[in-house]
Design an enzyme around this catalytic site. Structure first.
Site, PDB file in Angstrom:
ATOM      1  N   LYS A 100       0.853  -1.187   0.000  1.00  0.00           N
ATOM      2  CA  LYS A 100       0.000   0.000   0.000  1.00  0.00           C
ATOM      3  C   LYS A 100       0.886   1.234   0.000  1.00  0.00           C
ATOM      4  O   LYS A 100       1.735   1.399   0.876  1.00  0.00           O
ATOM      5  CB  LYS A 100      -0.917   0.020   1.217  1.00  0.00           C
ATOM      6  CG  LYS A 100      -1.837   1.241   1.231  1.00  0.00           C
ATOM      7  CD  LYS A 100      -2.503   1.428   2.569  1.00  0.00           C
ATOM      8  CE  LYS A 100      -3.134   2.823   2.607  1.00  0.00           C
ATOM      9  NZ  LYS A 100      -3.565   3.204   3.957  1.00  0.00           N
ATOM     10  N   GLY A 161      -7.775   9.603  10.340  1.00  0.00           N
ATOM     11  CA  GLY A 161      -8.006   9.663  11.779  1.00  0.00           C
ATOM     12  C   GLY A 161      -9.043  10.661  12.227  1.00  0.00           C
ATOM     13  O   GLY A 161      -9.259  10.842  13.426  1.00  0.00           O
ATOM     14  N   ALA A 187      -9.367   5.867   5.036  1.00  0.00           N
ATOM     15  CA  ALA A 187      -9.149   7.060   5.866  1.00  0.00           C
ATOM     16  C   ALA A 187     -10.443   7.831   6.128  1.00  0.00           C
ATOM     17  O   ALA A 187     -11.222   8.090   5.209  1.00  0.00           O
ATOM     18  CB  ALA A 187      -8.107   7.999   5.266  1.00  0.00           C
ATOM     19  N   GLY A 188     -10.631   8.187   7.398  1.00  0.00           N
ATOM     20  CA  GLY A 188     -11.715   9.080   7.792  1.00  0.00           C
ATOM     21  C   GLY A 188     -13.000   8.422   8.233  1.00  0.00           C
ATOM     22  O   GLY A 188     -13.908   9.086   8.726  1.00  0.00           O
ATOM     23  N   ASN A 209      -8.851   1.709  10.614  1.00  0.00           N
ATOM     24  CA  ASN A 209      -7.891   1.563  11.701  1.00  0.00           C
ATOM     25  C   ASN A 209      -8.360   2.340  12.934  1.00  0.00           C
ATOM     26  O   ASN A 209      -8.813   1.779  13.921  1.00  0.00           O
ATOM     27  CB  ASN A 209      -6.503   2.000  11.274  1.00  0.00           C
ATOM     28  CG  ASN A 209      -5.412   1.624  12.265  1.00  0.00           C
ATOM     29  OD1 ASN A 209      -4.238   1.811  12.011  1.00  0.00           O
ATOM     30  ND2 ASN A 209      -5.743   1.077  13.427  1.00  0.00           N
TER      31      ASN A 209
END
Length: 257
Positions: A100, A161, A187-188, A209
């Site tokens: 990635k 995040g 993401a987000g 994550n």
């Protein structure tokens, strides 16, 4: 209905949920969360996490690389040279070619530097890597990545995040419609319903994550995301009803007593 198969760079995955391995309290919690999520691919920040030094706690003792697909990433890289060096090191350490790529623009927004990202993608593909690429939600740049050999397009939903969820469903939809490689929102994402929305749009998968690791109960949240991704995918495959600006009765108007 044909069997719904998820493949990335020729690799077949059981789950459309990909989980990051950072931000957990310890490797034990990481392993429990990933087991609860049902994910069979995890991202590993090569520059930040221990995967080889046996004198320290090591991720591979908790997540068996023979059962879980490790996806080395370039988290923390802010230019092409850093990213290339990191992934070449990952290949030397573990033989990883499916990677990635993320090349960040600045430390405040952590938005992708797309000039450096496209440059890195070209080089990595030439060197035989299969590259899943973190990118902005710009359809034109996403197409540029695919044209240069990206194995998967990974547009952000919102800043890394942030937990803000999908901020631009229109652009994500445009990327999905034009792409011949998997589109995975990265993401987000903040909560399980965000993942469902992404899957209902037609995304091939989501990468989570912070939303799991930073939850008050990470293991339970991981299970929630597992269910959310399955539900969103089923909803997409089922085909939603048409939307109307006026009411439509559930019961027929003809034949009323």
């Amino acid at each position: 209905m044909k069997k719904d198969i998820f493949k990335v760079a020729g690799k077949r995955l059981k789950s459309r949920l990909i989980v990051g391995t950072g931000k957990y309290k310890n490797f034990s919690e990481t392993a429990k969360a990933i087991e609860a999520s049902g994910a069979d691919m995890v991202t590993v920040a090569v520059r930040r996490i221990n995967i080889l030094d046996k004198k320290k706690p090591i991720l591979t003792d908790y997540l068996n690389p023979k059962k879980i697909v490790y996806l080395p990433n370039t988290a923390g890289c802010f230019n092409s040279e850093e990213a290339l060096r990191t992934l070449r090191l990952a290949r030397e350490m573990g033989g990883w070619k499916l990677v990635k790529l993320e090349v960040l623009g600045d430390k405040k927004t952590l938005y992708p530097n797309m000039i450096e990202t496209i440059k890195s993608t070209k080089t990595l593909v030439k060197e035989g890597f299969k590259v899943m690429v973190y990118c902005t939600d710009d359809p034109l740049l996403a197409k540029k990545l695919e044209d240069n050999g990206a194995s998967a397009i990974m547009p952000l939903a919102s800043p890394i995040g942030s937990g803000l969820g999908l901020q631009n469903k229109i652009n994500i939809s445009l990327i999905i419609k034009q792409s011949k490689v998997p589109v995975i929102v990265d993401a987000g994402i903040g909560t399980a319903s965000d993942a469902t929305i992404a899957m209902e749009l037609g995304c091939d998968g989501v990468l989570i994550n912070s939303a799991i690791a930073n939850a008050k109960k990470p293991i339970l949240m991981a299970k929630a995301f597992k269910d959310a991704v399955v539900s969103g995918r089923n909803s997409y495959l089922a085909g939603r009803m048409n939307m109307n600006y006026f009411a439509t009765p559930s019961s027929p108007l003809k034949g009323i007593i």
